[in-house]
Enzyme design. Structure first.
Site, PDB file in Angstrom:
ATOM      1  N   LYS A  97     -42.382  -0.162 -42.878  1.00 19.87           N
ATOM      2  CA  LYS A  97     -41.285   0.624 -42.324  1.00 19.87           C
ATOM      3  C   LYS A  97     -40.122  -0.337 -42.087  1.00 19.87           C
ATOM      4  O   LYS A  97     -40.352  -1.483 -41.649  1.00 19.87           O
ATOM      5  CB  LYS A  97     -41.742   1.263 -41.011  1.00 19.87           C
ATOM      6  CG  LYS A  97     -40.713   2.188 -40.363  1.00 19.87           C
ATOM      7  CD  LYS A  97     -41.267   2.835 -39.095  1.00 19.87           C
ATOM      8  CE  LYS A  97     -40.278   3.810 -38.470  1.00 19.87           C
ATOM      9  NZ  LYS A  97     -40.807   4.451 -37.238  1.00 19.87           N
TER      10      LYS A  97
ATOM     11  N   SER B 295     -40.393   9.525 -36.984  1.00 11.81           N
ATOM     12  CA  SER B 295     -39.395   8.759 -37.668  1.00 11.81           C
ATOM     13  C   SER B 295     -39.928   7.977 -38.872  1.00 11.81           C
ATOM     14  O   SER B 295     -39.132   7.575 -39.724  1.00 11.81           O
ATOM     15  CB  SER B 295     -38.756   7.757 -36.702  1.00 11.81           C
ATOM     16  OG  SER B 295     -39.692   6.783 -36.291  1.00 11.81           O
TER      17      SER B 295
ATOM     18  N   SER C  41     -44.012   9.238 -33.897  1.00 13.67           N
ATOM     19  CA  SER C  41     -43.390   8.847 -35.171  1.00 13.67           C
ATOM     20  C   SER C  41     -44.339   8.359 -36.256  1.00 13.67           C
ATOM     21  O   SER C  41     -43.916   8.176 -37.392  1.00 13.67           O
ATOM     22  CB  SER C  41     -42.339   7.762 -34.935  1.00 13.67           C
ATOM     23  OG  SER C  41     -41.171   8.318 -34.408  1.00 13.67           O
TER      24      SER C  41
END
Lengths: 95, 484
Positions: free
Chosen positions: B76, B151, B175
């Site tokens: 990420k 997210s 997330s």
């Protein structure tokens, strides 16, 4: 809780955000809605409840007072927007 | 090749069935060919990935390969990677090349993993749909008109579409779990403090935790084995021994006590999602588990509490972005205040600005007791609910998200509607507990996630419980059309 455009201007100044004047009304509406959601907390009686600062009730660890990081000024400043002679440059602060 | 488990890939690499360079090239080709439909990567690191794969092949040949030597992964874009841009999904960090690796990145590299690139995400991890990214929304591989969740939406979409075998994610309010649910993959958010936060760009420091997004619990266990552990550089890192997560996968779950919180099955939950979650619970009964109804009476307050605590911590953490030391700086500032204000207004998107302002407001003079202190007290009550529940049950189960993936653009004009997507995931972060999401039967072709919450540091049990389900069912093996 209802915030108006002048509240948003004050908050934005505290947060050092130069928001577009055209957007303050929209932010006022959004933030008011969020604070309405948050206001559901008011229904809870929290008398005598300790605030929870940390999920695991840990205490701050101490480490020996010894240097642990090497000098990395050059790599750190290589990603800065503006530097000179090892210093970060900003607009003149003192006239 | 892209449907093999991490264990199979590692075995094949050791047997030289194919090389790490071949495997890495295979994934880079898939990214090049398929990612234009998804936008799941912000940066693809082809050159450095192939160089790392070549090194891995030499290590494999020499016979001292580590557990993940030559296995491609994606990070990420919130984890700092030395020499490779780390944008955090924000214009603010569009030009930011971190001078060091995050501990999680360092540990996975030490285990031999090959970094394919950095995945898309909501800006500064603030969002539940991956629509707040400066680099544009991510599309859900199961239906490209829908969001992947957020997210960690890029990591979830990339893993679901087989563009990487596994990816890292972070979870502050859901997330990892919510995008895992919406993309039909397996995600685990460990206990707060289990994985180091060092080099992971901070959003809300008392809630942020790194975890794994994979296609199965077994794959997640392999990765978590290498990621978890104490880090003296993170002052909130937990100094608790890490068990072998792979070892515990096959443990019997006969007699496992599962708690179903009635608050997680009430109004707001899509009836079709409720039905497939109940079917998954029945599968657990067939596997020998006992079902208990429980109550987490304060959990409905988790969203209001979160939207005080998280923005407060965010406003403080994001104060560091000042246009001076790194990140975006406005043109021709008149004075220092103008430099701060314009750099931050230009660098941050609308949702980040909203959260900074909410946080600034609740922490401002005169409001602290009514908001922040009150929220921290209710947070205590929420954590106590879980404590009482875990006296009676071993794990808690329920839906990860109240609905399946919603259309792109549907909730962007209504922040509160967006926030309520995380109604079942946030309480876990507030309490600091570990949580997982695993795919169950889809609804109308869209994935649904079963959430499994465990007691502190019981990641091994979560992975075991998830693995036994995946051993008995096949939902986790389904691939979206066009990405098989």
């Amino acid at each position: 809780m209802s915030l108006d455009s002048s509240d948003i201007e004050k908050i934005a100044h505290l947060a050092r955000l130069g928001i577009d004047p055209e957007r303050t009304a929209r932010y006022a509406a959004d933030l008011s809605n969020i604070l309405d959601l948050v206001a559901r907390m008011d229904a809870v009686d929290t008398a005598g409840v300790d605030p929870m600062a940390h999920p695991l009730h840990m205490v701050q660890r101490l480490r020996p007072d010894q240097p642990s990081e090497p000098d990395q000024r050059e790599p750190f400043q290589s990603i800065a927007p503006l530097t000179e002679g090892g210093l970060y440059l900003v607009p003149k602060v003192i006239e | 090749m892209q449907n093999k488990s991490i264990a199979q890939l590692a075995a094949d690499l050791r047997l030289r069935t194919y090389s790490s360079v071949e495997l890495t090239r295979h994934y880079l080709d898939r990214i090049e060919r398929l990612d234009p439909r998804l936008n799941s990567f912000i940066t693809v690191a082809s050159e450095s990935a192939l160089a790392a794969a070549e090194r891995a092949d030499r290590v494999l040949k020499s016979g001292d390969a580590g557990p993940l030597t030559g296995i491609p992964i994606a990070h990420k874009d919130i984890f700092c990677t030395q020499g490779l841009r780390t944008s955090c999904g924000s214009r603010m960090l569009d030009n930011f090349i971190a001078p060091y690796d995050a501990t999680v990145v360092e540990k996975l590299a030490a285990a031999g993993a090959v970094v394919l690139g950095k995945t898309n995400m909501d800006e500064f991890a603030m969002g539940s749909s991956n629509e707040t990214s400066f680099y544009g929304p991510v599309h859900n591989p199961w239906d490209q008109t829908r969001v992947p969740g957020g997210s960690s939406g890029g990591s979830a979409a990339a893993v679901a579409a087989r563009l990487c075998p596994v990816a890292t994610g972070t979870d502050t309010g859901g997330s990892i779990r919510q995008p895992a649910a919406l993309c039909g993959i397996t995600g685990i958010k460990p206990t707060y403090g289990r994985c180091s936060r060092w080099g992971m760009i901070a959003f809300a420091s008392s809630l942020d935790q790194a975890g794994v997004m994979a296609r199965s619990a077994a794959d997640a266990a392999f990765i978590l084995d290498e990621m978890a552990g104490f880090d003296p550089r993170d002052s909130t890192s937990a100094d608790v021994p890490v068990p072998d997560y792979v070892d515990a996968l096959d443990d019997d779950i006969k007699g496992l006590r599962i708690g179903l919180p009635k608050e997680y099955f009430g109004a707001g939950l899509d009836g079709r999602v409720a039905a497939v979650i109940q079917d998954a619970i029945k599968e657990y009964e067939r596997l020998g588990a006992e079902i208990h109804e429980i109550s987490l009476p304060n959990s409905p307050l988790s969203v209001p509490v979160y939207y005080v605590v998280a923005p407060a911590e965010c406003s403080s953490n994001l104060a560091r972005f000042d246009g001076v030391r790194y990140g975006h700086r406005c043109e021709n500032p008149r004075d220092l205040e103008d430099l701060y204000k314009r750099s931050r207004a230009e660098g941050f998107g609308a949702e980040v600005q909203r959260r900074i302002m909410i946080g600034t407001y609740v922490l401002s003079a005169g409001y602290y007791d009514a908001y922040y202190l009150k929220a921290q007290k209710i947070r205590h009550l929420i954590a106590e609910d879980f404590k009482r529940a875990f006296d009676k049950v071993d794990v808690i189960m329920g839906p990860t998200s109240p609905t399946t993936a919603f259309p792109i653009g549907d909730k962007m004009d209504d922040p509160v509607a967006m926030y309520l997507n995380d109604i079942y995931t946030i309480a876990t972060n507030l309490a600091g507990l570990p949580g997982m999401s695993i795919p169950v039967e889809p609804v109308d072709g869209l994935p649904v996630g079963l959430q499994i919450i465990g007691n502190y540091f019981e990641e091994a049990r979560l992975l075991n419980v998830a693995h036994r389900f995946q051993h008995a069912t096949h939902w986790h093996q389904a691939a979206p059309a066009g990405f098989e």
